[in-house]
Design a protein around this motif. Structure first.
Motif, mmCIF file in Angstrom:
data_model
loop_
_atom_site.group_PDB
_atom_site.id
_atom_site.type_symbol
_atom_site.label_atom_id
_atom_site.label_comp_id
_atom_site.label_asym_id
_atom_site.label_seq_id
_atom_site.Cartn_x
_atom_site.Cartn_y
_atom_site.Cartn_z
ATOM 1 N N UNK A 45 -51.116 56.931 24.215
ATOM 2 C CA UNK A 45 -51.842 55.824 24.822
ATOM 3 C C UNK A 45 -53.147 55.542 24.080
ATOM 4 N N UNK A 48 -52.850 52.605 20.932
ATOM 5 C CA UNK A 48 -53.148 51.177 21.094
ATOM 6 C C UNK A 48 -54.334 50.955 22.037
ATOM 7 N N UNK A 50 -55.073 52.023 24.972
ATOM 8 C CA UNK A 50 -54.999 51.961 26.426
ATOM 9 C C UNK A 50 -55.969 53.002 26.985
ATOM 10 N N UNK A 76 -52.823 45.376 18.435
ATOM 11 C CA UNK A 76 -51.801 45.490 19.479
ATOM 12 C C UNK A 76 -50.586 44.647 19.187
ATOM 13 N N UNK A 77 -50.791 43.552 18.445
ATOM 14 C CA UNK A 77 -49.641 42.713 18.105
ATOM 15 C C UNK A 77 -48.671 43.458 17.202
ATOM 16 N N UNK A 81 -45.140 48.804 22.911
ATOM 17 C CA UNK A 81 -45.321 49.955 23.786
ATOM 18 C C UNK A 81 -44.311 49.897 24.922
#
Lengths: 242, 222, 222
Positions: A45, A48, A50, A76-77, A81
């Motif tokens: 996690x 990216x 999170x 993130x693109x 996930x």
């Protein structure tokens, strides 16, 4: 592709990731396993963002993920996930679920996005269910839509957080099949899972974690037949008892 | 009692009742729109990451919820003039109703948003969707479906609350009943007729609530 | 000037405390009576009996569809015309009890119906009579669903009690209304009114929230 350098993370006072050093190359499939609370979910996690990290450096595709100034949308693109609890949007159809990000983040025109969406859903075996809502799909089908959702962004990396743990046993294989295909196609993948058969077949390396630290890293056959550490041995014996 | 029920008086006063019925509907509608607006703003403030903004909204909502509407109404009716603000009664009335229901709407909207599993927001974040994109495509559409019933419930409460405006001499439905009582000493006819009109509004709103839920039924299926 | 009014207000404090007591008295009596009647009606409403369900349902609809102010006026003015002489205080308690009972009835019925039907089946299979089932199996479990909204309803009733000031009951709101005629500082006077209601309501609201969290935790263990 993914590089952890002395990464440390705390939840308040709890030290959940301790001096993590790991390199994942492009096209590699890495399986992360370990007992509950070992920090394996937290590990991916962080990739990216999170979850934030407090110390160390996490670089993905030459971009420093936890740099305050970095454009997370761009990063993130490139990362898909897949969650344990699917997290599909219930008010959208399967097609809408997989196309929302390409439409709004990559700004792809609608016709093209829908074409990609349809093809991806067919690829994961759900060509008949394009117009269905999540509530009309089984757990295995929902998870495959979730994987398609990640794939439609054409990411460089796919991350999986215990993708089959919430599924009934008879549905686990349909999801693992999709993941196997992905791996064979050369996708860079990091998978947190208990599915050791899958790891044996597809993973390049297994990362064993316990108590926030990486204990062993080895190719799956080496790890499963001849674990080097006591904790590794203990973990394997406890899951093989099932 | 029913034998002496004077229908002729009711017929005589019907124009007044219809006028007051219209007034009730109009006052309620204006207050309702204002309340939803106030509710959205207050909710956004309450969910803000800035502690001060969130606290201000919190104080507003808690004050309204811990005190009766009538006390709030009198607060504005008697309080604003001492600040030099002489407003027509209906403005004071609408203000009190708007601020009162606004606080309840803020809570209803907040509950709707917070009922959405956080995992979906994480999925949105992971796909690269921005805060506004997540709000627009994921959170608000679902929140709307979930809050329609409580929002209509509060609308019904607001219509009933509007009856208190009669106590500051506004000519609405309850006032009509009061007039029939003071003019003709016929409280039975007066207030039963008033009650009947309110029941009409009640059943209309209930019907609308059921109809709109049927349209959104698949959201409930989740 | 402001200072003068402030000291006047302080002198009125005993009067406000009397009003506080009156609010507590009216609310308290109505709460107790309303809870008893509400439980009985709720149990009846949740029973299989269609006629009972319909009649009680109609009564609840009437109460929910009309403003409390109108209900008070009806009770205060109509009962005398049927021959029963009524003073303000008893009329207020009757009206508020009526209101309380109808809402509590719905809460209780909802709680009973929320108990899984398997429980009833198991109890019947053990040979327990309907009364025993209710007393030992159904009602104790239903209380988990009933308690938080019940306390929430109490808060609403304390606030609704302010409306009885309209027929002359000298509660907190009425004291405020009377005081503001002498001390024309609406903000100060009704600020004090608000604080007094807040003192009663805020702890109750917190109790309701606490119960809601507590019950949710217990529920998941099941």
């Amino acid at each position: 592709m993914i590089s952890f350098k002395n990464v440390n993370k705390w939840f308040g006072d709890l030290h959940v990731l301790k001096d993590i050093n790991l390199e994942v190359a492009q096209g590699e499939v890495v399986v992360v396993c370990g007992p509950s609370g070992s920090g394996k979910s937290t590990l991916i996690r962080c990739i990216n963002r999170l979850e934030p990290i407090q110390k160390g450096e996490l670089v993905v595709d030459n971009m420093n993920v936890h740099d305050k100034k970095i454009n997370m949308t761009k990063i993130r693109a490139e990362i898909g996930f897949v969650f344990q609890s699917f997290n599909l949007y219930p008010h959208m159809t399967a097609l809408e679920n997989v196309t929302i990000a390409p439409l709004k983040v990559r700004k792809i025109p609608k016709k093209e996005a829908e074409k990609i969406g349809r093809e991806t859903l067919i690829r994961v075996g759900l060509g008949e269910r394009i117009k269905s809502h999540p509530a009309q799909l089984s757990g295995g089908q929902q998870q495959r839509v979730a994987i398609a959702r990640g794939l439609c962004m054409r990411p460089k990396i796919m991350l999986f957080d215990e993708p089959t743990s919430a599924l009934d046993p008879e549905m686990i294989n349909e999801v693992l099949d999709v993941m196997r295909d992905l791996a064979k196609g050369g996708m860079t993948m990091m998978v947190v899972t208990h599915e050791m058969g899958f790891a044996r077949e597809v993973a390049n390396r297994v990362v064993f974690m316990d108590d926030g630290k990486i204990i062993e890293v080895a190719p799956p056959n080496d790890f499963f037949t001849n674990p080097q550490t006591d904790r590794g041995k203990f973990f394997l014996s406890s899951i093989l008892k099932h | 009692m029913l034998e002496t029920f004077n229908f002729r008086v009711i017929w005589e006063y019907m124009p007044l009742y219809l006028q007051c019925f219209q007034a009730t509907l109009w006052l309620s509608a204006v207050s309702l729109l204002g309340a939803i607006l106030v509710g959205i703003i207050a909710c956004a403030m309450r969910l803000s990451q800035t502690k001060t903004i969130s606290r201000i909204a919190g104080i507003y909502i808690e004050s309204i919820r811990s005190t009766p509407l009538l006390a709030q109404l009198y607060f504005f009716y008697f309080g604003l003039p001492s600040l030099g603000l002489m407003l027509p009664e209906w403005v004071t009335g609408v203000l009190a109703l708007t601020l009162n229901s606004g606080a309840y709407y803020a809570e209803i909207i907040r509950a709707g948003i917070q009922a959405i599993p956080y995992g979906q927001i994480e999925a949105g974040i992971s796909s690269g969707l921005s805060y506004f994109q997540r709000m627009r495509y994921i959170i608000l559409p679902q929140a709307l479906g979930m809050t329609i019933r409580p929002m209509l419930g509060q609308a019904i409460v607001l219509v009933k609350d509007s009856s208190l405006l009669s106590l500051i001499s506004i000519a609405e439905l309850t006032r009509a009943g009061q007039l029939l009582t003071s003019d003709r000493f016929m409280p039975v006819e007066g207030f039963l007729t008033t009650a009947a009109f309110y029941l009409i509004i009640y059943y209309m709103l209930k019907g609308f609530s059921a109809w709109s839920e049927k349209r959104l039924i698949f959201r409930e299926a989740h | 000037m402001w200072g003068f009014y402030f000291t006047e207000l302080l002198h009125s404090l005993p009067f406000f405390l009397k009003g506080l007591w009156m609010t507590v008295a009216v609310s308290g009596l109505s709460l107790i009576a309303g809870t008893v009647i509400g439980f009985v009606c709720g149990i009846l409403r949740a029973s299989g009996n269609k006629i009972l369900r319909y009649i009680i349902g109609a009564w609840v609809d009437l109460i929910r569809g009309t403003p409390f102010l109108v209900q008070i006026f009806i009770i205060f003015f109509i009962l005398p015309s049927a021959g029963i002489e009524l003073e303000a205080f008893p009329a207020a308690v009757i009206a508020l009890t009526n209101l309380a009972a109808s809402f509590i009835c719905e809460i209780v019925a909802g709680g009973i119906l929320a108990v899984p039907s398997g429980q009833r089946e198991a109890a019947t299979a053990s040979g327990l009579s309907p009364y025993q089932q209710l007393r030992y199996i159904i009602l104790p479990q239903a209380m988990r669903t009933i308690l938080p909204p019940l306390v929430g309803q109490y808060v609403l009733l304390v606030k609704d009690s302010s409306v009885v000031s309209a027929i002359g009951v000298v509660d907190i709101t009425r004291v405020g209304w009377l005081t503001v005629q002498r001390i024309p500082e609406g903000i100060m006077v009704f600020g004090l009114v608000g604080i007094l209601y807040f003192v009663i309501c805020y702890p109750l609201i917190n109790l309701s929230n606490f119960l809601e969290r507590r019950m949710a935790v217990v529920g998941t263990r099941l």
